[in-house]
Design a protein around this motif. Structure first.
Motif, short mmCIF file in Angstrom:
data_model
loop_
_atom_site.label_atom_id
_atom_site.label_comp_id
_atom_site.label_asym_id
_atom_site.label_seq_id
_atom_site.Cartn_x
_atom_site.Cartn_y
_atom_site.Cartn_z
N CYS A 132 -9.87 6.18 -7.59
CA CYS A 132 -9.55 6.24 -6.16
C CYS A 132 -10.40 7.29 -5.45
O CYS A 132 -10.64 7.20 -4.25
CB CYS A 132 -8.09 6.58 -5.95
SG CYS A 132 -6.96 5.47 -6.80
N HIS A 174 0.84 -1.20 0.00
CA HIS A 174 0.00 0.00 0.00
C HIS A 174 0.88 1.25 0.00
O HIS A 174 1.84 1.32 0.76
CB HIS A 174 -0.90 0.01 1.24
CG HIS A 174 -2.04 0.96 1.13
ND1 HIS A 174 -1.89 2.32 1.32
CD2 HIS A 174 -3.34 0.76 0.82
CE1 HIS A 174 -3.07 2.91 1.14
NE2 HIS A 174 -3.96 1.99 0.84
N PRO A 175 0.57 2.24 -0.84
CA PRO A 175 1.40 3.45 -0.89
C PRO A 175 1.57 4.12 0.48
O PRO A 175 2.62 4.68 0.77
CB PRO A 175 0.64 4.36 -1.85
CG PRO A 175 -0.08 3.43 -2.76
CD PRO A 175 -0.47 2.25 -1.89
N CYS A 217 -1.87 10.55 -1.91
CA CYS A 217 -1.24 9.44 -2.64
C CYS A 217 -0.73 9.89 -4.00
O CYS A 217 -1.46 10.49 -4.78
CB CYS A 217 -2.25 8.32 -2.84
SG CYS A 217 -1.56 6.91 -3.71
N CYS A 259 -10.91 6.02 -1.76
CA CYS A 259 -9.78 5.63 -0.92
C CYS A 259 -9.39 6.85 -0.09
O CYS A 259 -9.02 7.89 -0.64
CB CYS A 259 -8.59 5.19 -1.78
SG CYS A 259 -7.10 4.96 -0.81
N HIS A 307 -6.37 9.05 -0.88
CA HIS A 307 -6.13 9.63 -2.21
C HIS A 307 -5.64 11.08 -2.17
O HIS A 307 -4.96 11.52 -3.07
CB HIS A 307 -7.36 9.47 -3.13
CG HIS A 307 -8.41 10.52 -2.96
ND1 HIS A 307 -9.64 10.26 -2.37
CD2 HIS A 307 -8.44 11.83 -3.30
CE1 HIS A 307 -10.36 11.38 -2.36
NE2 HIS A 307 -9.66 12.34 -2.91
N PRO A 336 -11.52 1.04 -2.17
CA PRO A 336 -10.98 -0.30 -2.41
C PRO A 336 -11.14 -1.18 -1.17
O PRO A 336 -10.93 -0.71 -0.05
CB PRO A 336 -9.51 -0.06 -2.72
CG PRO A 336 -9.19 1.23 -2.05
CD PRO A 336 -10.46 2.04 -1.99
N TYR A 338 0.06 7.97 -6.41
CA TYR A 338 -0.34 7.06 -7.49
C TYR A 338 -1.83 7.17 -7.80
O TYR A 338 -2.34 6.44 -8.64
CB TYR A 338 -0.04 5.61 -7.11
CG TYR A 338 1.40 5.36 -6.74
CD1 TYR A 338 2.40 5.37 -7.72
CD2 TYR A 338 1.76 5.12 -5.42
CE1 TYR A 338 3.72 5.15 -7.38
CE2 TYR A 338 3.08 4.89 -5.07
CZ TYR A 338 4.05 4.91 -6.05
OH TYR A 338 5.35 4.69 -5.71
N ALA A 339 -2.52 8.06 -7.08
CA ALA A 339 -3.98 8.09 -7.19
C ALA A 339 -4.46 8.25 -8.63
O ALA A 339 -3.91 9.02 -9.41
CB ALA A 339 -4.53 9.21 -6.32
S1 SF4 Z 1 -5.38 6.55 -3.75
FE1 SF4 Z 1 -5.60 4.82 -5.16
S2 SF4 Z 1 -3.52 4.22 -5.61
FE2 SF4 Z 1 -3.43 5.48 -3.79
S3 SF4 Z 1 -3.60 4.05 -2.09
FE3 SF4 Z 1 -5.66 4.70 -2.54
S4 SF4 Z 1 -6.42 3.17 -3.95
FE4 SF4 Z 1 -4.22 2.93 -3.92
#
Ligand code: SF4
Ligand SMILES: Nc1ncnc2c1ncn2[C@@H]1O[C@H](COP(=O)(O)OP(=O)(O)OP(=O)(O)O)[C@@H](O)[C@H]1O
Ligand SMILES: Nc1ncnc2c1ncn2[C@@H]1O[C@H](COP(=O)(O)OP(=O)(O)OP(=O)(O)O)[C@@H](O)[C@H]1O
Ligand code: SF4
Ligand SMILES: [Mg+2]
Ligand SMILES: [Mg+2]
Lengths: 337, 330
Positions: B302, B251-252, B295, B289, B292, B307, B297-298
């Motif tokens: 997200c 997980h990021p 993050c 998420c 996000h 998730p 990588y979002a």
């Molecule tokens: S924002 Fe997206 S990529 Fe980043 S942790 Fe949450 S689900 Fe994963």
């Protein structure tokens, strides 16, 4: 006592002695401690609770509460001036100007009923004659420098409207607004989460190096020391027991207390480690300053203690080049490691 | 794990607090302190719980103990759901779950002797009295490295580390199956922490109870735990075998957390994927998420869809849209 202080030295503390007079007797919270800090350098002070780290810092700032405390000896030379000889008015103009301090709990040093921007302006205008418009602009710039988002809006807010991390950043902004020669940070990140802690430390070090400020970083976290300081002093029961560059200290700690401390801290498991090693314990407990044993204060907990340790206090010797330790057996330890 | 049924099985645990405001004290918002947490804990196992301040670690711990009433969700101990039980029906289970708090100063009654503190649960649960109780307390003192002659001393006569030993002895007195430790060494001196950590590990090896272990110090959690769960804003975002988690964080947020821990080695300069910004408020947590907003990588998804925890390899679950279920690192 009269060696010349190198030009780039910002702070030179010599034989500092600070005592407290309490119901249970007199004790030396800081006992004959010397150290110096150069421009742009970070000196870390480590040691466990009550060993005298904060009192050392407060002594430099001349903020030791009197009574019950008093500085009874030594000198604190900042940019060539012995602060211990200044009168109160002269000392006030040094504080928050040439020396700033960041505390563990930002709420204790932020004024809850004053807007953040106004508090920074106070710091700016204390020592700089600028218009209120210019001062406000500088305050906003400082908030931007410490990476507070929307600095114009945040400057208008009160401390309780900021998160813990933001408050700590606002305090750093305030501490650096006057471009001090020396910044003392006493456990600046202990109350913060690790991700925020990493941001704040990176920020302090970045600003400090850009501005050439000397930094004294007080912490009990050896990880923080390894990642931020150039030199380290280790204190135990009011005394400096070891001093070295970070590299030398972490490669070959020479004092048994420092060695024990390093061995007793769990490491984040490395990817290849499959078995957990048992932590090494330092037995016993921290001695009370009012009832210190004669000789080496660490002797009751030290596996290497010999008779001499219980009778005579070991001098602080340069055991290796640029690496001092106060231990009768440091020479043997250095040879063996 | 050999046993079929875990000792503790927490499913969809939720704890919301109402935020009230205005003169009428009307509800103006909801703190999502714990927002759908599920995990299992085997006998003799230690599950570590980490995450930033306010992410809900203590709330999870307290609801498991029923010191805080869950809003919804199941808390199964040996297969029995204790979440809906009344106070009386809960009584027999109270013996099985004990807690050790962070502050050994605040959690001990200053007017009771150490021996009485440790023996109190034995009286409350009518297990032993008189000489039999004294005998058991003396035995507990020895188990935690205190001398039986210290039973007559008061809390202020002990150091911080010793007081935490008293708390541990009291927690052990009823022979618990599970001990919840909420920051048990955070208030202790660095040189004392190792003594208490070693004691906790030794006791578990001998008596085979389980720990739910909370600490903000990742290295401490890693050292004592078999598995580690990482929480963010009221949810578990990653849970895995300890070695797996540290070798292969998926997980990021976990990655950022691990990268933020300062390593006590000046030569180990971190390759820092530091995250910026602060933890959002649990009052109006971000949609989708919750990570996000920080993050790097979002993706669009997200921001809208949350998730769920999904397998990311053996003994490893992650709640992230980047997880493709293979357990490989990218
Ligand atoms: S924002 Fe997206 S990529 Fe980043 S942790 Fe949450 S689900 Fe994963
Ligand atoms: N105002 C005071 N009155 C009496 N004693 C004091 C006072 N301030 C500090 N001390 C004592 O001086 C000693 C050194 O305290 P100091 O605050 O410097 O410790 P420290 O190393 O900063 O510890 P910590 O890591 O807990 O902050 C301690 O024994 C402390 O109890
Ligand atoms: N009684 C309460 N009323 C309202 N909100 C609460 C209450 N107890 C906890 N909270 C909130 O619930 C959230 C989770 O708190 P909790 O104490 O579980 O966090 P934590 O992960 O243990 O944090 P820490 O590491 O700081 O101990 C926080 O936002 C907290 O402010
Ligand atoms: S002087 Fe003696 S007691 Fe003190 S640290 Fe050295 S070996 Fe140990
Ligand atoms: Mg201090
Ligand atoms: Mg908590």
């Amino acid at each position: 006592m009269s060696e010349a202080i190198p030009a780039e030295t910002v702070l030179d503390v010599k034989n500092l002695q600070t005592v407290f007079f309490t119901n249970s007797g007199l004790f030396r919270a800081v006992d004959d401690v010397s150290f110096s800090v150069r421009r742009g350098e970070t000196l870390a002070i480590v040691g466990e609770s009550g060993c005298g780290k904060s009192v050392s810092a407060l002594s430099i700032m001349r903020l030791v509460p009197d009574p019950p405390g008093r500085i009874v000896g030594g000198s604190v030379t900042l940019e060539g001036t012995d602060l211990l000889k200044l009168d109160d008015a002269a000392m006030r103009s040094i504080r928050g100007n040439r020396i700033s301090m960041i505390f563990q709990e930002p709420m204790t040093s932020l004024n809850p009923v004053m807007r953040i921007g106004d508090q920074i302006i106070e710091a700016v205008r204390l020592h700089q004659k600028v218009s209120s418009k210019e001062a406000w602009k500088q305050a906003v710039d400082m908030l931007r420098l410490v990476r507070i988002p929307e600095p114009e809006r945040r400057a208008q807010e009160y401390p309780h409207q900021l998160s813990g991390g933001m408050r700590q950043r606002a305090m750093i902004a305030m501490a650096l607004a006057c471009r001090p020669a020396l910044l003392i940070a006493d456990e600046p990140t202990t109350a913060l989460d690790v991700t925020i802690q990493a941001q704040i430390l990176a920020l302090i070090v970045d600003l400090q190096q850009r501005l050439g400020t000397g930094l004294i970083l007080i912490t009990h976290d050896l990880g923080v020391v390894a990642q931020t300081a150039q030199r380290v002093i280790v204190m135990y029961a009011g005394k400096k027991i070891e001093e070295a560059t970070v590299e030398s200290l972490f490669e070959t700690p020479l004092h048994p207390y420092t060695r024990g401390l390093m061995a007793s801290i769990p490491a984040v498991p490395s990817p290849d480690a499959k078995e957990d090693v048992r932590l090494v314990e330092i037995p016993g407990m921290v001695p009370s300053l009012t009832r210190l044993p004669p000789g080496c204060a660490f002797a009751p907990r030290c596996k290497l203690a010999v008779d001499r340790c219980r009778q005579e206090y070991p001098p602080l010797d340069e055991v290796k080049s640029n690496h001092w330790a106060a231990c009768w057996r440091a020479g043997e330890i250095a040879e063996a490691s | 794990m050999t046993e079929q049924r875990p000792l503790l099985e927490v499913t969809d645990l939720v704890k919301h607090y109402a935020v009230r405001g205005g003169v009428l004290r009307r509800q103006v918002g909801t703190v999502h302190a714990v927002d759908g947490v599920s995990f299992t804990l085997g006998a003799g196992e230690t599950l570590g719980l980490v995450g930033e301040s306010g992410c809900g670690k203590s709330t999870v711990a307290r609801t498991v103990l029923r010191l805080v009433e869950p809003t919804s969700g199941a808390i199964k101990l040996d297969g029995e759901d204790i979440a809906p039980l009344s106070k009386t029906a809960l009584r027999p289970y109270r013996r099985s779950i004990q807690i050790v708090f962070q502050d050994p100063f605040a959690s001990l009654n200053p007017r009771m002797t150490a021996g009485d503190i440790v023996g109190e649960p034995l009286t409350v649960h009518s297990i032993a009295t008189g000489a039999k109780k004294q005998e058991r307390v003396a035995e507990l003192f020895q188990q935690v490295g205190l001398r039986p002659d210290q039973m007559k001393n008061f809390p202020h006569q002990f150091s911080g580390g010793q007081r935490q030993r008293i708390c541990i002895a009291r927690a052990l007195s009823l022979g618990p199956r599970l001990i919840v430790c909420d920051e048990p060494v955070s208030a202790l001196d660095v040189s004392i922490q190792a003594q208490v950590i070693n004691l906790l590990i030794d006791l578990q090896r001998k008596q085979n109870f389980s720990y739910l272990f909370i600490a903000h110090d990742l290295a401490v959690v890693a050292h004592i735990s078999h598995r580690v769960a990482v929480m963010y804003l009221g949810r578990i975002v990653e849970i895995a075998d300890k070695h797996e988690l540290f070798a292969n964080p998926r997980h990021p947020y976990t990655q950022a957390l691990l990268a933020s821990v300062p390593i006590a080695d000046p030569k180990a300069k971190r390759a820092a994927p530091l995250i910026d910004g602060d933890v959002p408020s649990p009052i109006n947590p971000p949609s989708g998420c919750a990570f996000h907003t920080r993050c790097r990588y979002a993706i669009d998804r997200c921001k809208t869809e949350r998730p769920a925890l999904q397998a990311a390899g053996p003994a490893h679950q992650v709640a992230c849209w980047l997880n493709d279920g293979t357990g490989r690192s990218e």
